[in-house]
Design an enzyme around this catalytic site. Structure first.
Site, PDB file in Angstrom:
ATOM      1  CE  LYS A  41      -3.897   2.005   2.615  1.00 32.94           C
ATOM      2  NZ  LYS A  41      -4.748   1.861   3.819  1.00 32.94           N
ATOM      3  CB  SER A  96      -8.111   3.728   2.886  1.00 33.64           C
ATOM      4  OG  SER A  96      -7.243   3.117   3.819  1.00 33.64           O
ATOM      5  CB  SER A 114      -8.314   0.949   5.836  1.00 33.79           C
ATOM      6  OG  SER A 114      -9.006   2.164   5.842  1.00 33.79           O
TER       7      SER A 114
END
Lengths: 96, 489
Positions: free
Chosen positions: B79, B154, B178
């Site tokens: 990420k 997210s 997330s």
């Protein structure tokens, strides 16, 4: 329930170093008010006698030896700054 | 054999038996990225050439008999809020569009120690604030199951990339759901570890008392394997816990006989989609059949927890994001005459609308006059939430809830209404508020072939219990054999 005023919003934005354009004000006010109305639910919870939780760990003071550790990649650190001079970050003049 | 459809433990086996080389594995992923990335848009940065070069080097070392980790040469996606030295870390924000970290996050160091190969940095909501990855400054990631829907957020890029076989596994971060919510939307396995189990050093901070890094994988064994790599004490993160390292794969035994599972009935009430509820109920029946002791109970904290979460997370974010001032790193405006203007214009031009909204909300709840009513009260409610969970874990080993009240929603349907977007986190945030571990695994699909996720919550540092419960269900249900993303839309 507090109602957020335009002046208050602009004051808060200034504290957070953010500009809000005139045509954005209504939208920000509505969003902020909606979220605060929702957040207000916390005031329905019975928290009598309960302390505050500020973090997840029970350990509070975590000590380490006070030793100097050199970070050698100064160039990489400075490379992310838009302006630099003589191995330092450059900012606009503060004192006139 | 489609290499990209294999799990990491299958790849590991094939490497060991010399049925595959690292180069073959990485090349298969590069081909897959070339074919599918244009539809999914999961990456902010791809590192295909670098990865291939690294793979060849690792194969060479293996051939020469060098001692390497059994996972060496297997790729991974990261990420884009974890610092990778020499590779951009953007947080999907204009603010960090050109930021190149001068050091590696601890988790990245740990991946490097295993010689895992970084295939690229994955898209996310800007600064991890969002539940759909629509708030990325660069692009909107699409859900591989239906390209018109969001992948969740997210960590939407990470979950979509794993689901679409663009990476075999990935790291995500979870502040309020997330990792778990996008995993649920994309039909993959997402684990948010106990707060303090994984070092946050080098993770760009959103809400420091809630953030935690964790694995997003194709199956539960891979999740346990990646947790093995990233867990552990780190003196550079004072909240990281100093405890004996565990092997999380050891306790995957496929047996839940006598496991006490609590079902908090409030998580199955109003607002939960009927098809989601039905699949969860089937999963509960499966656990009963497998010998678990299942009981319904009351845990009436979901609404409080969500409100508390948005107060605390925004307060911490407003403080954490104060560091972005256009001086040392990050976006700097062209338009200023003095220092205050430089700060204000850089921040106003560098941050997107959702980030600004949360900074303003956070500044508001911390400002004098509102501090007691919101921030202090929220911290007390946090204590209440923890106590309620403590009580639950006196009776149960594991709690079972939906991961999200709905399946993946269509793009553009929530991004204009922040509060509605926040409600997507209702099932997951309480786990962060209490610092507990939680895992999402797929437990079926709805009528439109969209995955439905089940969340298992454990007591602190009891990852083994939720991993084994998830593993046992997975072995029984065999989701991956039944359903695959179709890239429709």
């Amino acid at each position: 329930m507090a109602k957020v005023s335009k002046e208050e919003l602009l004051h808060i934005a200034n504290l957070a170093d953010l500009n809000i354009k005139e045509d954005e004000i209504d939208n920000y006010l509505k969003n902020l008010q909606d979220i605060l109305n929702f957040a207000n639910i916390v005031n329905n919870a019975n928290t009598d006698g309960l302390g505050e939780t500020i973090g997840e760990n029970d350990q509070c003071n975590v000590f380490r030896k006070d030793e100097v550790k050199e970070f050698k990649d100064n160039e990489l650190l400075l490379a992310n700054a838009k302006e630099q001079e003589r191995n330092m970050f450059k900012i606009p003049k503060v004192i006139q | 054999m489609d290499i990209t459809n294999l799990t990491v433990h299958e790849l590991q086996e094939k490497l060991a038996k010399q049925e595959l080389t690292s180069e073959e594995i990485v090349q298969a992923y590069v081909n897959r990225i070339n074919a599918k990335e244009k539809d999914v848009k999961a990456f902010v940065t791809t590192l295909c050439d670098e990865a291939l070069k690294e793979a060849k080097e690792i194969d060479e070392k293996r051939k020469n008999g060098e001692k390497l980790s059994s996972l060496a040469g297997i790729p991974i996606g990261i990420k884009d809020n974890m610092c990778t030295k020499g590779v951009k870390t953007t947080c999907s924000s204009r603010m960090l569009e050109n930021f190149v970290a001068p050091y590696n996050a601890t988790v990245v160091e740990k991946l490097n120690e295993e010689n895992l190969i970084d295939l690229g940095k994955l898209n996310m909501d800007e600064f991890a604030m969002g539940a759909s990855t629509e708030y990325s400054y660069f692009k909107k990631t699409c859900n591989p199951w239906n390209l018109k829907t969001v992948p969740g957020g997210s960590s939407g890029g990470s979950a979509a990339a794993v689901a679409a076989n663009l990476v075999p596994w990935a790291l995500g971060s979870d502040t309020g759901g997330s990792i778990r919510q996008p995993s649920s939307f994309c039909g993959v396995v997402g684990l948010k570890p106990t707060y303090g189990l994984v070092s946050r050093y080098g993770l760009v901070a959103f809400a420091s008392s809630l953030d935690q890094i964790g694995p997003i994988t194709k199956d539960v064994r891979d999740s346990a394997m990646l947790l093995n790599i990233i867990a552990g004490h780190d003196e550079r993160d004072t909240t990281s816990y100093n405890m004996q390292k565990k092997d999380y794969t050891k306790t995957l035994n496929g047996n839940v006989k006598g496991l006490k599972i609590g079902i908090p009935k409030e998580y199955f009430g109003e607002g939960i989609n009927e098809e989601v509820k039905a699949k969860l109920e089937e999963a509960i029946e499966t656990y009963k059949k497998l010998g678990a002791e299942v009981e319904e109970f009351s845990l009436d904290i979901a609404q409080y927890a969500l409100a508390t979460y948005y107060i605390i997370a925004c307060a911490e974010a407003s403080s954490n994001l104060g560091r972005f001032d256009g001086i040392r790193y990050g976006y700097r405006t062209e338009n200023y005459t003095n220092l205050k203007e430089l700060y204000k214009n850089s921040r106003s031009e560098g941050f997107g609308p959702e980030v600004k909204r949360r900074i303003i909300l956070g500044t508001y709840v911390l400002s004098s006059g509102y501090y007691d009513a919101y921030y202090k009260k929220a911290q007390q409610v946090r204590t209440l939430v923890k106590k309620e969970f403590d009580k639950a874990f006196e009776k149960y080993d594991v709690l079972l809830t939906p991961t999200s009240p709905t399946v993946a929603f269509e793009m553009g349907t929530r991004s204009e209404n922040p509060l509605e977007m926040y409600l997507a986190d209702i099932c997951t945030v309480s786990v962060n508020i209490a610092g507990l571990p939680g895992i999402s695994i797929p437990c079926g699909v709805n009528g439109d072939n969209m995955p439905i996720g089940m969340q298992l919550i454990g007591n602190k540092f009891e990852e083994e219990k939720i991993l084994n419960a998830a593993y046992t269900f997975e072995q029984e249900y065999k989701f991956r054999e039944k359903y695959q993303p179709e890239f429709k839309g």
